[in-house]
Scaffold this motif. Structure first.
Motif: not given
Length: 186
Positions: A90-98, A135-138, A160-170
């Motif tokens: 798997p790749a490290l990704i920021e959760e963003e809807p496609r 942009r916040i799912g389960p 909150i940006q320190e949480v895995k999956g939350i980056g600047p866009v979210t």
């Protein structure tokens, strides 16, 4: 007399020709290589033949190694591979809807998200309250809760940006919808 008979019998036994066929010993069989499919965040995804007893780590190396964006913490690198196995890196990704963003005219007529009347306190919010944020799912909501249980309350909402999956866009999408409580550091 008994000794004489035993001696003669021993001499006859040693001097006689062997009977039957001889046994041929074959070399031990060599194990055939295992074939695995390495896919995902590797430099050269594909099918690889590896020696028996190889590990997932060796399969990833055979595929040119992991790319910098790979999240190797999610897979067991020490696991022994089996023939026919697929190894997904798997790749490290920021959760963003496609989904495509609506055109500007459509956004002005119907906003994609209605802001809540009350800000959500990220230090006390439940799983459902966190999931109500864009942009916040389960999975990300659970990560937020796990983060604050491990590290204590957020001091600033930017933390909150320190949480895995939350980056600047979210963070940009949720920053006006969240609070850390009555702290002056918001």
């Amino acid at each position: 007399m008994v000794c004489t008979l035993l001696g003669v019998g021993l001499i006859l036994l040693v001097s006689s020709q062997p009977r039957g066929t001889s046994i041929k010993l074959s070399p031990p069989p060599t194990a055939s290589p295992v074939t695995v499919h390495v896919a995902g965040a590797v430099n050269q995804p594909g099918v690889y033949r590896l020696p028996p007893g190889s590990r997932v780590e060796g399969a990833i190396l055979a595929a040119g190694g992991a790319i910098p964006e790979a999240d190797l913490s999610l897979i067991n690198l020490a696991m022994v591979v089996e023939d026919g196995m697929q190894i997904w890196v798997p790749a490290l990704i920021e959760e963003e809807p496609r989904v495509e963003e609506p055109r500007v005219e459509e956004q002005e007529r119907s906003p994609t998200y209605e802001a809540p009347e009350v800000l959500i306190n990220i230090n006390t919010a439940s799983q459902n309250e966190l999931e109500s944020l864009p942009r916040i799912g389960p999975v990300i909501a659970a990560e937020i809760i796990r983060y604050r249980q491990t590290n204590g309350p957020f001091r600033r909402k930017e933390d909150i940006q320190e949480v895995k999956g939350i980056g600047p866009v979210t963070f940009e999408k949720i920053s006006e919808l969240i609070t850390v409580g009555g702290s002056p550091m918001e």
